[in-house]
Design a protein around this motif. Structure first.
Motif, PDB file in Angstrom:
ATOM      1  N   THR A 257       0.822  -1.204   0.000  1.00  0.00           N
ATOM      2  CA  THR A 257       0.000   0.000   0.000  1.00  0.00           C
ATOM      3  C   THR A 257       0.859   1.259   0.000  1.00  0.00           C
ATOM      4  O   THR A 257       2.026   1.248   0.400  1.00  0.00           O
ATOM      5  CB  THR A 257      -0.924   0.053   1.229  1.00  0.00           C
ATOM      6  OG1 THR A 257      -0.149   0.408   2.389  1.00  0.00           O
ATOM      7  CG2 THR A 257      -1.595  -1.274   1.479  1.00  0.00           C
ATOM      8  N   SER A 282      -2.899  -1.550  -3.081  1.00  0.00           N
ATOM      9  CA  SER A 282      -4.060  -0.748  -2.683  1.00  0.00           C
ATOM     10  C   SER A 282      -3.583   0.591  -2.133  1.00  0.00           C
ATOM     11  O   SER A 282      -2.550   0.653  -1.451  1.00  0.00           O
ATOM     12  CB  SER A 282      -4.875  -1.479  -1.614  1.00  0.00           C
ATOM     13  OG  SER A 282      -5.928  -0.661  -1.139  1.00  0.00           O
ATOM     14  N   ASN A 285      -5.801   4.150   3.235  1.00  0.00           N
ATOM     15  CA  ASN A 285      -6.615   5.200   3.863  1.00  0.00           C
ATOM     16  C   ASN A 285      -7.315   4.565   5.062  1.00  0.00           C
ATOM     17  O   ASN A 285      -7.093   3.388   5.382  1.00  0.00           O
ATOM     18  CB  ASN A 285      -7.613   5.794   2.865  1.00  0.00           C
ATOM     19  CG  ASN A 285      -8.419   4.721   2.141  1.00  0.00           C
ATOM     20  OD1 ASN A 285      -8.731   3.670   2.706  1.00  0.00           O
ATOM     21  ND2 ASN A 285      -8.750   4.986   0.875  1.00  0.00           N
ATOM     22  N   GLN A 286      -8.161   5.325   5.716  1.00  0.00           N
ATOM     23  CA  GLN A 286      -8.811   4.804   6.922  1.00  0.00           C
ATOM     24  C   GLN A 286      -9.701   3.607   6.612  1.00  0.00           C
ATOM     25  O   GLN A 286      -9.786   2.654   7.394  1.00  0.00           O
ATOM     26  CB  GLN A 286      -9.631   5.910   7.590  1.00  0.00           C
ATOM     27  CG  GLN A 286     -10.169   5.521   8.969  1.00  0.00           C
ATOM     28  CD  GLN A 286      -9.063   5.146   9.938  1.00  0.00           C
ATOM     29  OE1 GLN A 286      -8.099   5.880  10.111  1.00  0.00           O
ATOM     30  NE2 GLN A 286      -9.176   3.964  10.576  1.00  0.00           N
ATOM     31  N   ASP A 287     -10.361   3.630   5.455  1.00  0.00           N
ATOM     32  CA  ASP A 287     -11.214   2.509   5.071  1.00  0.00           C
ATOM     33  C   ASP A 287     -10.394   1.227   4.920  1.00  0.00           C
ATOM     34  O   ASP A 287     -10.815   0.152   5.358  1.00  0.00           O
ATOM     35  CB  ASP A 287     -11.930   2.834   3.748  1.00  0.00           C
ATOM     36  CG  ASP A 287     -12.801   1.685   3.270  1.00  0.00           C
ATOM     37  OD1 ASP A 287     -13.736   1.304   3.997  1.00  0.00           O
ATOM     38  OD2 ASP A 287     -12.526   1.148   2.172  1.00  0.00           O
ATOM     39  N   PHE A 288      -9.203   1.341   4.303  1.00  0.00           N
ATOM     40  CA  PHE A 288      -8.326   0.173   4.156  1.00  0.00           C
ATOM     41  C   PHE A 288      -7.935  -0.362   5.532  1.00  0.00           C
ATOM     42  O   PHE A 288      -7.958  -1.583   5.766  1.00  0.00           O
ATOM     43  CB  PHE A 288      -7.068   0.545   3.369  1.00  0.00           C
ATOM     44  CG  PHE A 288      -6.071  -0.571   3.252  1.00  0.00           C
ATOM     45  CD1 PHE A 288      -6.108  -1.457   2.187  1.00  0.00           C
ATOM     46  CD2 PHE A 288      -5.095  -0.758   4.233  1.00  0.00           C
ATOM     47  CE1 PHE A 288      -5.199  -2.509   2.098  1.00  0.00           C
ATOM     48  CE2 PHE A 288      -4.181  -1.799   4.151  1.00  0.00           C
ATOM     49  CZ  PHE A 288      -4.237  -2.673   3.076  1.00  0.00           C
ATOM     50  N   ASP A 290      -9.492  -0.068   8.377  1.00  0.00           N
ATOM     51  CA  ASP A 290     -10.651  -0.698   9.027  1.00  0.00           C
ATOM     52  C   ASP A 290     -10.911  -2.091   8.448  1.00  0.00           C
ATOM     53  O   ASP A 290     -11.191  -3.046   9.182  1.00  0.00           O
ATOM     54  CB  ASP A 290     -11.894   0.175   8.851  1.00  0.00           C
ATOM     55  CG  ASP A 290     -11.800   1.494   9.620  1.00  0.00           C
ATOM     56  OD1 ASP A 290     -10.980   1.568  10.552  1.00  0.00           O
ATOM     57  OD2 ASP A 290     -12.540   2.442   9.266  1.00  0.00           O
ATOM     58  N   ARG A 291     -10.816  -2.245   7.118  1.00  0.00           N
ATOM     59  CA  ARG A 291     -11.118  -3.519   6.459  1.00  0.00           C
ATOM     60  C   ARG A 291     -10.040  -4.572   6.707  1.00  0.00           C
ATOM     61  O   ARG A 291     -10.312  -5.775   6.627  1.00  0.00           O
ATOM     62  CB  ARG A 291     -11.307  -3.309   4.961  1.00  0.00           C
ATOM     63  CG  ARG A 291     -12.618  -2.627   4.588  1.00  0.00           C
ATOM     64  CD  ARG A 291     -12.846  -2.580   3.082  1.00  0.00           C
ATOM     65  NE  ARG A 291     -11.912  -1.700   2.396  1.00  0.00           N
ATOM     66  CZ  ARG A 291     -10.925  -2.107   1.624  1.00  0.00           C
ATOM     67  NH1 ARG A 291     -10.720  -3.412   1.446  1.00  0.00           N
ATOM     68  NH2 ARG A 291     -10.123  -1.242   1.036  1.00  0.00           N
ATOM     69  N   HIS A 292      -8.828  -4.115   6.970  1.00  0.00           N
ATOM     70  CA  HIS A 292      -7.714  -5.059   7.141  1.00  0.00           C
ATOM     71  C   HIS A 292      -7.187  -5.080   8.577  1.00  0.00           C
ATOM     72  O   HIS A 292      -6.059  -5.523   8.816  1.00  0.00           O
ATOM     73  CB  HIS A 292      -6.583  -4.704   6.176  1.00  0.00           C
ATOM     74  CG  HIS A 292      -6.934  -4.897   4.733  1.00  0.00           C
ATOM     75  ND1 HIS A 292      -7.669  -3.981   4.020  1.00  0.00           N
ATOM     76  CD2 HIS A 292      -6.671  -5.925   3.868  1.00  0.00           C
ATOM     77  CE1 HIS A 292      -7.832  -4.405   2.783  1.00  0.00           C
ATOM     78  NE2 HIS A 292      -7.249  -5.583   2.668  1.00  0.00           N
ATOM     79  N   SER A 293      -7.995  -4.647   9.507  1.00  0.00           N
ATOM     80  CA  SER A 293      -7.581  -4.646  10.910  1.00  0.00           C
ATOM     81  C   SER A 293      -7.210  -6.054  11.367  1.00  0.00           C
ATOM     82  O   SER A 293      -7.944  -7.023  11.132  1.00  0.00           O
ATOM     83  CB  SER A 293      -8.725  -4.095  11.768  1.00  0.00           C
ATOM     84  OG  SER A 293      -8.377  -4.125  13.135  1.00  0.00           O
ATOM     85  N   ASP A 339      -1.726   4.575  13.747  1.00  0.00           N
ATOM     86  CA  ASP A 339      -2.832   4.064  12.926  1.00  0.00           C
ATOM     87  C   ASP A 339      -2.538   2.721  12.270  1.00  0.00           C
ATOM     88  O   ASP A 339      -3.353   1.801  12.309  1.00  0.00           O
ATOM     89  CB  ASP A 339      -3.186   5.087  11.840  1.00  0.00           C
ATOM     90  CG  ASP A 339      -3.752   6.372  12.418  1.00  0.00           C
ATOM     91  OD1 ASP A 339      -4.119   6.377  13.609  1.00  0.00           O
ATOM     92  OD2 ASP A 339      -3.810   7.379  11.684  1.00  0.00           O
TER      93      ASP A 339
END
Length: 402
Positions: A257, A282, A285-288, A290-293, A339
């Motif tokens: 990323t 990829s 960003n924050q969405d990434f 959250d999805r890959h936590s 983050d």
């Protein structure tokens, strides 16, 4: 017999310097563009343009002292000519009787250059504030600074998915490239002389990548297992992602990323050439996040930094770097640590790395992070010292999530 200079080559150096200093363009990109602009230049001409541009940038402050220029910024093209003439004089060239060189006093230039009462800031050609910061934050700063003023060497990494070190050495020898092995590195070779190699058949076939030995060491520090899930969270154009894939025998999953999509496009091209198919890219960003936590077994954070460890290959950076940028980048590093570490599984391993020599970007960042989080323990940390190794300068810390 004194060396001679040809005007078209001197003019090419002049235009490079104007673009780098007055237009704030990056030196490596400017030089690459200039060399591509005239296919009739031979290897000796190309070397003259590249080496003299880099050397004048590297020794900018010392050269200004030697030719007695006091202006901070050059608006007058004549000052650039004076710098070029001064450097050529120091290098033993016979200056042509050009109008631009008439006011230059060769003996005075050489006397000033040889004077032994110069301060370190002038002698090693570095801005006041950066010298003072290095003295405060960098172990053995005198030796590091002297090494950072040496031209960079070219290192390559063997792509073990397609060949091995001994076979690649034989292939390169047939292509006219002489290399040395690098002690304590399993897949690194050093070019005996700087030369163009990205046109070689072996390169186009993906048998090797250009990658500094220090950079290779960061990947080896993470030491991912085959079949693991790895997130390279600041991948850029992907040199470390490609090495991760090779160490993993192209088995598992690597998610590379970056905040810049264009860099990831370059990574996809390189992956095909390297026969790597486990890399997915990829934009982060924050969405990434959250999805890959807690998805990654291993996490590589090669974070943005001041670049003080790579001044050998980017000498213009020391004149463009500002204290305000350093303050901003330290905040960015802290934000990334806060983050991006959410991407790592419990029991997972991460490496935090920079190409900086400054403690504020390295040990101090890890100390701060550990003081704010009881989830991580420090397994080991290491500095790659240019003065001790001849490589670029790096810092790396290996941490484990409890």
């Amino acid at each position: 017999m004194m060396k001679r200079v040809h005007r078209p080559l001197a003019e090419a150096v002049l235009q490079n310097l104007i673009l780098i200093f007055n237009e704030n363009q990056k030196a490596d990109q400017v030089i690459q563009s200039t060399l591509k602009s005239n296919p009739k230049w031979g290897s000796r001409d190309r070397r003259f343009i590249a080496e003299n541009t880099y050397d004048i940038i590297r020794w900018w402050r010392l050269l200004k002292f030697s030719v007695e220029i006091n202006e901070r910024k050059f608006k007058d093209e004549q000052n650039f000519w004076k710098m070029i003439g001064g450097w050529l004089t120091i290098q033993g060239y016979e200056l042509p009787e050009w109008e631009e060189f008439k006011a230059l006093e060769a003996e005075k230039v050489l006397t000033n250059y040889a004077a032994d009462d110069k301060s370190r800031k002038v002698r090693e050609s570095i801005p006041d504030w950066l010298d003072e910061l290095g003295e405060k934050e960098v172990p053995n700063w005198d030796a590091e600074l002297a090494e950072l003023n040496q031209p960079s060497e070219v290192f390559i990494r063997v792509n073990t998915l397609k060949t091995n070190l001994e076979e690649l050495k034989k292939v390169l020898a047939k292509e006219g490239v002489e290399v040395d092995e690098v002690v304590d590195f399993q897949n690194a070779l050093r070019l005996k002389k700087r030369q163009k190699i990205d046109h070689l058949k072996s390169y186009r076939k993906g048998l090797f990548e250009v990658q500094d030995a220090g950079s290779q060491k960061i990947v080896e520090y993470l030491a991912p297992e085959e079949g693991a899930t790895v997130i390279d969270a600041c991948a850029g154009a992907g040199g470390k992602s490609l090495y991760l894939a090779a160490l993993m025998q192209n088995s598992g999953e690597i998610i590379s990323t970056d905040v810049e999509k264009r860099k990831l496009k370059e990574l996809n091209i390189r992956a095909k050439r390297n026969r790597v198919d486990i890399i997915k890219t990829s934009v982060i960003n924050q969405d990434f996040i959250d999805r890959h936590s807690e998805k990654a077994d291993y996490l590589l954070l090669d974070v943005p930094c001041s670049g003080t460890g790579v001044l050998k290959r980017n000498p213009d950076a020391k004149w463009k770097l500002k204290p305000s940028f350093l303050e901003e980048i330290v905040q960015t590093q802290q934000q990334i640590l806060n983050d991006y570490t959410k991407l790592l599984k419990s029991g997972g391993v991460m490496v935090y790395a920079t190409c900086s020599l400054l403690k504020s970007e390295n040990e101090a960042q890890i100390e701060r992070f550990l003081s704010l989080s009881d989830e991580f323990t420090l397994e080991k940390e290491e500095r790659v010292s240019p003065a001790k190794t001849g490589f670029d300068g790096f810092y790396m810390a290996r941490l484990k999530k409890k």
